[in-house]
Enzyme design. Structure first.
Site, PDB file in Angstrom:
ATOM      1  N   HIS A 208     -21.518 -11.987  46.995  1.00 29.38           N
ATOM      2  CA  HIS A 208     -21.837 -13.236  46.295  1.00 29.38           C
ATOM      3  C   HIS A 208     -20.786 -14.322  46.519  1.00 29.38           C
ATOM      4  O   HIS A 208     -20.988 -15.458  46.126  1.00 29.38           O
ATOM      5  CB  HIS A 208     -21.993 -12.965  44.793  1.00 29.38           C
ATOM      6  N   ARG A 354     -11.556 -14.371  33.261  1.00 28.71           N
ATOM      7  CA  ARG A 354     -10.410 -13.620  33.809  1.00 28.71           C
ATOM      8  C   ARG A 354      -9.083 -14.063  33.177  1.00 28.71           C
ATOM      9  O   ARG A 354      -8.078 -14.335  33.876  1.00 28.71           O
ATOM     10  CB  ARG A 354     -10.360 -13.783  35.327  1.00 28.71           C
ATOM     11  N   ASP A 415     -16.898 -22.061  47.030  1.00 25.91           N
ATOM     12  CA  ASP A 415     -17.825 -21.368  46.138  1.00 25.91           C
ATOM     13  C   ASP A 415     -18.852 -20.645  46.994  1.00 25.91           C
ATOM     14  O   ASP A 415     -19.415 -21.250  47.918  1.00 25.91           O
ATOM     15  CB  ASP A 415     -18.531 -22.406  45.242  1.00 25.91           C
ATOM     16  N   ALA A 421     -25.478 -25.957  40.369  1.00 25.59           N
ATOM     17  CA  ALA A 421     -26.044 -27.097  41.096  1.00 25.59           C
ATOM     18  C   ALA A 421     -27.565 -26.961  41.169  1.00 25.59           C
ATOM     19  O   ALA A 421     -28.310 -27.930  40.953  1.00 25.59           O
ATOM     20  CB  ALA A 421     -25.447 -27.150  42.500  1.00 25.59           C
ATOM     21  N   LYS A 422     -28.020 -25.741  41.437  1.00 28.52           N
ATOM     22  CA  LYS A 422     -29.464 -25.517  41.564  1.00 28.52           C
ATOM     23  C   LYS A 422     -30.153 -25.642  40.208  1.00 28.52           C
ATOM     24  O   LYS A 422     -31.247 -26.193  40.101  1.00 28.52           O
ATOM     25  CB  LYS A 422     -29.715 -24.130  42.170  1.00 28.52           C
TER      26      LYS A 422
HETATM   27  O1  LIG Z   1     -17.559 -11.148  36.447  1.00 33.15           O
HETATM   28  P1  LIG Z   1     -16.561 -12.245  36.286  1.00 33.15           P
HETATM   29  O2  LIG Z   1     -15.210 -11.869  36.779  1.00 33.15           O
HETATM   30  O3  LIG Z   1     -16.569 -12.771  34.893  1.00 33.15           O
HETATM   31  O4  LIG Z   1     -17.009 -13.471  37.196  1.00 33.15           O
HETATM   32  C1  LIG Z   1     -18.296 -14.029  37.155  1.00 33.15           C
HETATM   33  C2  LIG Z   1     -18.991 -13.933  38.491  1.00 33.15           C
HETATM   34  O5  LIG Z   1     -18.333 -14.808  39.394  1.00 33.15           O
HETATM   35  C3  LIG Z   1     -18.702 -14.760  40.749  1.00 33.15           C
HETATM   36  O6  LIG Z   1     -19.960 -15.372  40.980  1.00 33.15           O
HETATM   37  C4  LIG Z   1     -20.498 -15.538  42.290  1.00 33.15           C
HETATM   38  O7  LIG Z   1     -21.876 -15.270  42.290  1.00 33.15           O
HETATM   39  C5  LIG Z   1     -22.747 -16.373  42.171  1.00 33.15           C
HETATM   40  C6  LIG Z   1     -24.161 -15.858  42.397  1.00 33.15           C
HETATM   41  O8  LIG Z   1     -24.325 -15.348  43.673  1.00 33.15           O
HETATM   42  C7  LIG Z   1     -22.408 -17.471  43.146  1.00 33.15           C
HETATM   43  O9  LIG Z   1     -23.268 -18.572  42.930  1.00 33.15           O
HETATM   44  C8  LIG Z   1     -20.965 -17.894  42.952  1.00 33.15           C
HETATM   45  O10 LIG Z   1     -20.637 -18.861  43.928  1.00 33.15           O
HETATM   46  C9  LIG Z   1     -20.044 -16.725  43.055  1.00 33.15           C
HETATM   47  O11 LIG Z   1     -18.737 -17.127  42.722  1.00 33.15           O
HETATM   48  C10 LIG Z   1     -18.649 -13.340  41.227  1.00 33.15           C
HETATM   49  O12 LIG Z   1     -19.005 -13.265  42.576  1.00 33.15           O
HETATM   50  C11 LIG Z   1     -19.469 -12.413  40.371  1.00 33.15           C
HETATM   51  O13 LIG Z   1     -19.358 -11.084  40.822  1.00 33.15           O
HETATM   52  C12 LIG Z   1     -18.932 -12.493  38.967  1.00 33.15           C
HETATM   53  O14 LIG Z   1     -19.661 -11.670  38.107  1.00 33.15           O
HETATM   54  O1  LIG Z   2     -21.783 -22.126  29.419  1.00 36.22           O
HETATM   55  C1  LIG Z   2     -22.334 -21.597  30.392  1.00 36.22           C
HETATM   56  C2  LIG Z   2     -21.998 -21.962  31.686  1.00 36.22           C
HETATM   57  C3  LIG Z   2     -22.627 -21.333  32.747  1.00 36.22           C
HETATM   58  N1  LIG Z   2     -23.560 -20.387  32.514  1.00 36.22           N
HETATM   59  C4  LIG Z   2     -24.224 -19.735  33.661  1.00 36.22           C
HETATM   60  O2  LIG Z   2     -23.240 -19.210  34.544  1.00 36.22           O
HETATM   61  C5  LIG Z   2     -23.742 -19.211  35.866  1.00 36.22           C
HETATM   62  C6  LIG Z   2     -22.669 -19.709  36.808  1.00 36.22           C
HETATM   63  O3  LIG Z   2     -22.991 -19.341  38.099  1.00 36.22           O
HETATM   64  P1  LIG Z   2     -22.404 -20.030  39.398  1.00 36.22           P
HETATM   65  O4  LIG Z   2     -23.072 -19.423  40.543  1.00 36.22           O
HETATM   66  O5  LIG Z   2     -22.518 -21.495  39.323  1.00 36.22           O
HETATM   67  O6  LIG Z   2     -20.830 -19.689  39.411  1.00 36.22           O
HETATM   68  P2  LIG Z   2     -19.980 -18.354  39.105  1.00 36.22           P
HETATM   69  O7  LIG Z   2     -19.517 -18.489  37.706  1.00 36.22           O
HETATM   70  O8  LIG Z   2     -20.865 -17.201  39.305  1.00 36.22           O
HETATM   71  O9  LIG Z   2     -18.844 -18.419  40.053  1.00 36.22           O
HETATM   72  C7  LIG Z   2     -24.989 -20.059  35.886  1.00 36.22           C
HETATM   73  O10 LIG Z   2     -26.127 -19.267  36.098  1.00 36.22           O
HETATM   74  C8  LIG Z   2     -25.023 -20.696  34.520  1.00 36.22           C
HETATM   75  O11 LIG Z   2     -26.304 -20.847  33.982  1.00 36.22           O
HETATM   76  C9  LIG Z   2     -23.883 -20.032  31.238  1.00 36.22           C
HETATM   77  O12 LIG Z   2     -24.737 -19.192  31.028  1.00 36.22           O
HETATM   78  N2  LIG Z   2     -23.268 -20.670  30.189  1.00 36.22           N
END
Ligand SMILES: O=P(O)(O)OC[C@H]1O[C@H](O[C@H]2O[C@H](CO)[C@@H](O)[C@H](O)[C@H]2O)[C@H](O)[C@@H](O)[C@@H]1O
Ligand SMILES: O=c1ccn([C@@H]2O[C@H](COP(=O)(O)OP(=O)(O)O)[C@@H](O)[C@H]2O)c(=O)[nH]1
Length: 773
Positions: A208, A354, A415, A421-422
């Protein structure tokens, strides 16, 4: 199996321009057109594995609760895993020392009701694995923050250990015929761990986050282990083609895995690598504004914002998201555009993330200070420029903000995708609103109608903000309509279905190749036919078939064991053994001259039955013209060199950087194409070699000298690269033709390795031929 012929036709005047692109190029295209398969997910159980479950156990006010997990992976996948009837294995979110006995059982039960199977990790594993190797090593490095990256053996050991724990937990709930879909950077060793336990399992992996360029990835001390871990999967998916390219380059440069059209053959398995940009649950966001609760929330916020323009910024609080840079740009925007003072509000949502990792603590402090500074500098009584919310919002509040915002300012420094964004675009029921998006987010590849900016260019963000706030409504609608249609089509279910389709396809390819595998039963049949026969012809390629490749060709000389085997085989009455090589005749004579072998040198230029002779008269005056071209490529490709044979010139690039060499090989092939026709020459592409020689000469033509000489009742031909395909193609259909390695071929069978070839030949050499000769 049908294989596309890639041989180029002759020139109109009858001369041949023998270019022979590698056989497997067309093969993958061919297979993709004709293979029919059932989508695996319709037949087998699906097991998701990720670090995060869609729910996390948290301690609030002294007691434990289940709360939806933050972050794109959990939000994205949870919208459809139930529809797939998938089960989900992931970390519980809490240390196993903290939750015990009946309390733990209670949560296990509640999670199981949601098809979730929690993995409980110790406090020290959480520290060293999740906060440690995952978020202090992989996360910063893969997001191009090498200076934040910690390289610690202790953290690496924890990473390995926790991947093993996950392997044990998956093994408890999954069967060998399930589909195991592993997600993300926390579990990159798991595919191979599971493969070791369940060799036949269907295993897929999706990353991801970005896969960084080779120059970044190579910094990791455990880079090869990570690559090998991933290659345990049958399908490896990334958000974008850039990440695919980076991964393939690293696999080829670091562990020598060659790839062709997104296929890697490693450890005798075909693995597919491809891009699948993750979508969102479009309808959920598109319909949200009709929900009464959301409507109410919209009204409530509107009442507070009044007529001011709202710029929205939502992220997990992460240094990859570029939040300080965004705030600095907003500060500059207000300085440069005083007319917007009191008329604009930046809503900054930062979701805690984190919080145990030092860099995240520092970032939090930096943001607190920066927001204070901007509000202090520009704010007035009645106007706070930045509304700062440090918390995770509910879906209702989030979509209300998406709806109201005039502009979404999403400027990550890196990212993987960025679902916010979507979601913002999907929520815009009336198609109004402007998205400013960083080109460093995977999502930028699909959302090209947004205002795309470089997040490091503060002035550009300032201009983009102005452009967005002043953009005509018609233009906003035009841009958003296109993006919304795209998001609607390629939603998260389509993403997952696409992924599953690819997985079914690669399993099918594996099966097709398996059918051709040289199994013990086929070996028994071969030995039986060999023993029954009176006249036996054995045609053997040398390099890669009898002996492993060495960096320098002269080092790959025959060892005592293979010489002994060949001698035994030649001494058996009725046997004729021929070595068919691309090597020069002097080398073959030196190595094998003392044995009663037939020899073919220079890919068929020279043959030795009793004495060396040319297969047909050839010229070599063309070498003066071709040598300077090859020399140029030696200069341009460090590590490559020229081998000169009597009637051919060979450019070797085994020791060169694989990616550069591949590029140069393509260029050289094109360069040679223009000139070889004038001399009736052909270009042979072998294993990390390119050979220029007289057209029409090949191993098959030379082998015919023996094949057509007698009425053989047993023929065995073994070879490893595509120059041996010419031999396979001139054999009668009943002959045993065997290709070394699991890639497409005209041979009837594929054998795993040259060690199996050597063992087969040894067995044949030692067998008593019982009947009268
Ligand atoms: O599990 P955390 O350490 O709390 O972090 C939250 C998630 O962050 C990352 O998200 C990624 O996945 C998204 C969906 O594919 C993508 O849009 C985003 O750009 C990524 O940063 C991480 O990869 C996840 O494993 C975490 O759960
Ligand atoms: O207050 C918040 C802010 C974000 N999100 C969700 O967190 C996800 C963020 O995903 P993204 O891929 O933009 O980044 P990531 O946190 O996974 O790096 C999105 O689905 C948002 O709808 C949420 O549920 N509550």
């Amino acid at each position: 199996m049908p294989v596309l012929s890639c041989h180029r036709a002759g020139l109109p005047d009858g001369r041949q321009v023998g270019f022979y692109p590698k056989i497997n190029r067309g093969f993958w295209v061919f297979l993709s057109l004709f293979i029919k398969y059932d989508n695996l997910k319709d037949v087998n159980k699906l097991v998701f594995v990720s670090n995060r479950l869609p729910f996390t156990i948290v301690k609030r006010k002294g007691s434990f609760h289940l709360q939806p997990s933050a972050g794109g992976l959990a939000t994205g996948l949870s919208s459809f895993y139930k529809a797939y009837q998938a089960i989900w294995v992931g970390w519980s979110g809490v240390a196993k020392e903290k939750i015990k006995g009946s309390e733990r059982e209670k949560f296990e039960k509640r999670l199981k009701a949601e098809n979730c199977y929690p993995v409980f990790l110790s406090q020290s594993d959480i520290e060293n694995f999740y906060h440690g190797f995952c978020n202090k090593t992989i996360w910063p490095l893969f997001h191009y923050f090498p200076l934040y990256t910690v390289h610690s053996k202790r953290l690496w050991e924890a990473y390995k250990r926790v991947n093993e724990i996950f392997c044990d937990e998956v093994a408890k709930v999954a069967q060998e015929d399930d589909i195991i879909w592993i997600h993300d950077y926390h579990l990159m060793l798991l595919p191979q761990f599971l493969r070791d336990r369940f060799p036949e399992a269907t295993i897929a992996f999706f990353l991801h986050i970005p896969f960084p360029s080779f120059e970044i990835f190579r910094l990791l001390p455990w880079r090869r282990e990570i690559l090998r871990g991933l290659l345990g999967a049958d399908l490896i998916g990334f958000h974008t083609y850039d990440y695919v390219r980076h991964f393939l380059e690293s696999a080829s440069s670091l562990i020598g895995c060659e790839h062709s059209f997104g296929h890697i053959t490693a450890e005798n398995r075909v693995i597919r690598v491809d891009a699948f940009p993750m979508g969102i649950d479009y309808q959920r966001f598109a319909r949200a504004a009709k929900n009464p609760k959301v409507k109410q929330e919209i009204q409530r916020i509107r009442h507070i914002v009044k007529t001011r323009n709202m710029v929205l910024s939502v992220d997990r609080l992460d240094y990859t998201k570029g939040i300080p840079q965004r705030l600095e740009a907003f500060d500059l925007f207000l300085e440069k555009n005083p007319k917007y003072k009191e008329k604009i509000t930046l809503v900054l949502v930062a979701v805690p993330s984190r919080t145990n990792v030092e860099q995240y603590k520092l970032l939090k402090a930096e943001l607190d200070e920066l927001v204070g500074k901007i509000n202090g500098k520009h704010g007035t009584i009645g106007w706070i420029p930045v509304w700062y919310l440090y918390r995770c919002l509910s879906f209702t509040s989030l979509v209300a903000l998406y709806n109201i915002a005039d502009v979404a300012l999403i400027t990550p420094l890196r990212d993987g995708m960025n679902l916010i964004a979507k979601e913002f675009i999907a929520s815009k029921m009336d198609d109004r609103g402007v998205l400013i998006l960083s080109e460093m987010a995977g999502a930028a590849k699909e959302l090209g109608e947004a205002i795309i900016i470089n997040p490091n260019n503060k002035e550009r963000i300032v201009n983009a903000l102005k452009e967005a706030l002043e953009m005509k409504e018609e233009e906003q609608i035009e841009r958003n309509k296109i993006m919304r249609r795209r998001l609607q089509r390629y939603n998260v279910v389509r993403w997952a279905n696409d992924f599953m389709d690819r997985l079914s396809y690669v399993k099918k390819i594996q099966q097709e190749l398996l059918v051709r595998k040289f199994t013990p039963v086929i070996k028994e049949n071969l030995i039986r036919d060999y023993l029954k026969a009176d006249k036996r012809l054995i045609l053997l390629d040398y390099d890669g078939t009898l002996i492993s490749f060495a960096e320098k060709p002269e080092r790959a000389s025959p060892d005592a064991q293979i010489l002994k085997t060949l001698e035994m085989l030649t001494k058996i009455p009725g046997n004729k053994v021929v070595i068919i090589s691309g090597r020069d005749k002097e080398t073959l004579e030196k190595w094998f001259g003392h044995l009663k072998l037939g020899l073919i040198a220079e890919h068929g230029v020279w043959v030795r039955e009793k004495e060396w002779e040319m297969l047909e008269p050839l010229r070599n005056d063309w070498k003066e013209e071709i040598r300077p071209i090859l020399e140029l490529y030696v200069d341009r490709t460090p590590g490559s060199f020229i081998e000169e044979k009597e009637f051919s010139l060979v450019w070797h690039y085994r020791k060169a950087d694989p990616e550069l060499a591949q590029l140069r090989a393509r260029e050289l092939r094109d360069a040679l194409l223009h000139i070889t026709g004038n001399f009736n020459l052909g270009v042979l592409e072998g294993n990390k070699v390119m050979e220029v020689k007289n057209a029409g000469i090949n191993k098959g033509k030379a082998a015919l000298k023996w094949v057509s000489k007698e009425k053989w009742d047993f023929i065995l031909a073994i070879g490893d690269d595509w120059t041996d395909e010419d031999v396979f193609s001139i054999l009668p259909p009943w002959a045993y033709s065997i290709k070394v390695g699991l890639s497409p071929s005209k041979a009837r069978f594929n054998i795993g390795s040259l060690y199996e070839v050597r063992s087969l030949l040894k067995t044949l050499g030692e067998k008593e031929i019982s009947h009268e000769q």
